[in-house]
Scaffold this active site. Structure first.
Site, PDB file in Angstrom:
ATOM      1  N   LYS A 114       0.828  -1.215   0.000  1.00  0.00           N
ATOM      2  CA  LYS A 114       0.000   0.000   0.000  1.00  0.00           C
ATOM      3  C   LYS A 114       0.856   1.255   0.000  1.00  0.00           C
ATOM      4  CE  LYS A 114      -4.490  -1.418   1.769  1.00  0.00           C
ATOM      5  NZ  LYS A 114      -5.532  -1.170   2.759  1.00  0.00           N
ATOM      6  N   LYS A 196      -4.110 -11.465  -6.719  1.00  0.00           N
ATOM      7  CA  LYS A 196      -5.358 -11.542  -5.957  1.00  0.00           C
ATOM      8  C   LYS A 196      -6.441 -10.663  -6.582  1.00  0.00           C
ATOM      9  CE  LYS A 196      -5.901  -8.935  -2.215  1.00  0.00           C
ATOM     10  NZ  LYS A 196      -5.899  -8.310  -0.899  1.00  0.00           N
ATOM     11  N   LYS A 199     -10.383  -4.969  -5.154  1.00  0.00           N
ATOM     12  CA  LYS A 199     -11.210  -3.826  -5.554  1.00  0.00           C
ATOM     13  C   LYS A 199     -10.360  -2.715  -6.178  1.00  0.00           C
ATOM     14  CE  LYS A 199     -15.026  -1.375  -5.631  1.00  0.00           C
ATOM     15  NZ  LYS A 199     -15.507  -0.517  -4.578  1.00  0.00           N
TER      16      LYS A 199
HETATM   17  P1  TYM Z   1     -10.644  -6.455   3.478  1.00  0.00           P
HETATM   18  O1  TYM Z   1     -11.734  -5.462   3.658  1.00  0.00           O
HETATM   19  O2  TYM Z   1      -9.550  -6.157   2.526  1.00  0.00           O
HETATM   20  O3  TYM Z   1     -11.259  -7.847   3.060  1.00  0.00           O
HETATM   21  C1  TYM Z   1     -12.335  -8.439   3.767  1.00  0.00           C
HETATM   22  C2  TYM Z   1     -12.157  -9.952   3.789  1.00  0.00           C
HETATM   23  O4  TYM Z   1     -12.115 -10.442   2.442  1.00  0.00           O
HETATM   24  C3  TYM Z   1     -10.972 -11.265   2.278  1.00  0.00           C
HETATM   25  N1  TYM Z   1     -10.511 -11.149   0.888  1.00  0.00           N
HETATM   26  C4  TYM Z   1     -10.320 -12.177   0.055  1.00  0.00           C
HETATM   27  N2  TYM Z   1     -10.471 -13.500   0.233  1.00  0.00           N
HETATM   28  C5  TYM Z   1     -10.205 -14.312  -0.827  1.00  0.00           C
HETATM   29  N3  TYM Z   1      -9.803 -13.854  -2.057  1.00  0.00           N
HETATM   30  C6  TYM Z   1      -9.640 -12.530  -2.268  1.00  0.00           C
HETATM   31  N4  TYM Z   1      -9.274 -12.089  -3.471  1.00  0.00           N
HETATM   32  C7  TYM Z   1      -9.904 -11.626  -1.187  1.00  0.00           C
HETATM   33  N5  TYM Z   1      -9.859 -10.265  -1.057  1.00  0.00           N
HETATM   34  C8  TYM Z   1     -10.224  -9.995   0.210  1.00  0.00           C
HETATM   35  C9  TYM Z   1      -9.954 -10.722   3.269  1.00  0.00           C
HETATM   36  O5  TYM Z   1      -8.990 -11.684   3.594  1.00  0.00           O
HETATM   37  C10 TYM Z   1     -10.845 -10.370   4.443  1.00  0.00           C
HETATM   38  O6  TYM Z   1     -11.075 -11.501   5.248  1.00  0.00           O
HETATM   39  N6  TYM Z   1      -7.813  -5.712   7.521  1.00  0.00           N
HETATM   40  C11 TYM Z   1      -9.016  -6.346   7.038  1.00  0.00           C
HETATM   41  C12 TYM Z   1     -10.271  -5.933   7.754  1.00  0.00           C
HETATM   42  C13 TYM Z   1     -10.213  -6.071   9.217  1.00  0.00           C
HETATM   43  C14 TYM Z   1     -10.310  -7.283   9.972  1.00  0.00           C
HETATM   44  C15 TYM Z   1     -10.235  -6.883  11.338  1.00  0.00           C
HETATM   45  C16 TYM Z   1     -10.459  -8.610   9.611  1.00  0.00           C
HETATM   46  C17 TYM Z   1     -10.062  -5.058  10.104  1.00  0.00           C
HETATM   47  N7  TYM Z   1     -10.096  -5.533  11.387  1.00  0.00           N
HETATM   48  C18 TYM Z   1     -10.279  -7.827  12.361  1.00  0.00           C
HETATM   49  C19 TYM Z   1     -10.515  -9.564  10.639  1.00  0.00           C
HETATM   50  C20 TYM Z   1     -10.426  -9.151  11.982  1.00  0.00           C
HETATM   51  C21 TYM Z   1      -9.195  -5.989   5.571  1.00  0.00           C
HETATM   52  O7  TYM Z   1      -8.728  -4.992   5.103  1.00  0.00           O
HETATM   53  O8  TYM Z   1     -10.026  -6.833   4.892  1.00  0.00           O
END
Ligand code: TYM
Length: 332
Positions: A114, A196, A199
């Site tokens: 990032k 991956k 978005k």
């Molecule tokens: P975020 O918002 O990027 O993604 C949300 C969830 O989606 C999963 N994910 C994927 N899984 C499979 N293939 C993909 N291409 C893919 N893209 C995204 C992510 O692994 C995630 O589970 N930091 C986290 C949000 C967060 C969080 C937390 C998660 C904040 N606090 C506490 C668990 C516990 C994030 O940015 O996810």
């Protein structure tokens, strides 16, 4: 809450989730509600680590909340809330930050990615993001965290922070375990299946959004990058087909062997069309439920207000104990 293990997970408010978010995380959150106490959160405070338009962030946060409900998160069974409504996350984050090393945060691959993508704004929130994520989880002393593979490193850091706190102040935090599904934990881009699905991809054809309409979904799958072979089978080196098979398996429940025999003798064109139709049909109820829920602003507000109250009550007990453990004076 009943005496069951506790699940915590969060998602950033991108407004409409990708198929990766859905298959890798959110769709698993629904069945977990039957077996566990579940706490789910729209992490708007995480979102501002990269620049956001305030009007869009507010809208995207509300849409994400409604979308989680449309994906089956039941506010009667689980606690569903918006992160900035619950102050304990930020409070705990300061304390945990004082128990996290600069070197540990520097090793986070998501920070490295990032900070390259947002080179003009490498702010300290972007750097300490994993500490806030650890606080989200530890403020509830969660047992399990259902996430996609890309969050594994952040979760390992959360465990290390918890362990260090326990060593310094006496056993207190549970060490949260990742809960990563066997299939679909990393859904890949449709245009570059070595990357991956994300978005932030500049090519809209690379990403399925779960609110895309049926024609758009089918069109994107038809254009998916595959290989010069013709056989639908799961093999090393066939990244595009492997990804499509994973997606098809996730939405139909079919095994790879079943998929291989279903498409034996047929070309990639037939297979891509079938994947597109299966995904669109699978997501159709989510789209209609989202339309219904997002129109009912008063109901949504009631749900997120109650969710925040429950989350605050729960986490306040834990964070107050942390305050005492580190030596802060009781206010009352
Ligand atoms: P975020 O918002 O990027 O993604 C949300 C969830 O989606 C999963 N994910 C994927 N899984 C499979 N293939 C993909 N291409 C893919 N893209 C995204 C992510 O692994 C995630 O589970 N930091 C986290 C949000 C967060 C969080 C937390 C998660 C904040 N606090 C506490 C668990 C516990 C994030 O940015 O996810």
């Amino acid at each position: 809450m009943e005496d069951k293990k506790l699940i915590f997970s969060g998602i950033q408010p991108t407004g409409t989730f990708t198929l990766g978010n859905y298959i890798g995380a959110v769709r698993n959150w629904k069945p977990l509600q039957e077996e566990y106490n579940c706490i789910y959160c729209v992490v708007d405070m995480h979102a501002i680590t990269v620049r956001q338009d305030p009007v869009k962030l507010r809208q995207n946060t509300l849409n994400s909340y409604a979308l989680l409900m449309a994906c089956g998160i039941d506010t009667e069974k689980s606690i569903l809330f918006i992160q900035s409504h619950v102050k304990t996350h930020a409070e705990l984050s300061w304390i945990l930050g004082c128990n996290t090393q600069f070197g540990e945060l520097s090793r986070m691959t998501q920070f490295k990615d990032k900070s390259q993508r947002h080179a003009d704004d490498v702010n300290s929130g972007l750097f300490t993001y994993p500490v806030l994520m650890a606080s989200d989880i530890l403020a509830y002393n969660a047992d399990l965290v259902p996430v996609g593979v890309d969050q594994k490193q952040h979760l390992e850091l959360a465990r290390n922070i918890a362990q260090r706190f326990n060593q310094r102040y006496g056993d207190f935090f549970k060490l949260p375990e990742p809960y990563i599904s066997e299939i679909g934990a990393k859904v890949m881009s449709l245009q570059d299946p070595t990357k991956k699905m994300s978005k932030s991809d500049e090519n809209p054809n690379a990403v399925i959004l779960i609110l895309d309409d049926k024609d758009t979904i089918i069109r994107k799958f038809k254009r998916a990058v595959t290989d010069s072979d013709t056989e639908v089978c799961y093999r090393e080196g066939k990244d595009g087909i492997n990804n499509l098979m994973t997606i098809y398996a996730s939405v139909t429940g079919k095994s790879f062997a079943e998929i291989e025999s279903e498409f034996s003798g047929k070309g990639y064109g037939d297979f891509k069309l079938a994947v597109g139709e299966a995904v669109a049909d699978h997501l159709a109820p989510v789209r209609s439920e989202f339309a219904r829920l997002s129109a009912d602003k008063a109901y949504l507000k009631k749900c997120y207000t109650q969710g925040a109250e429950k989350a605050l009550r729960y986490s306040q007990r834990i964070v107050s104990k942390v305050y005492r453990k580190v030596g802060f004076v009781d206010r009352t």
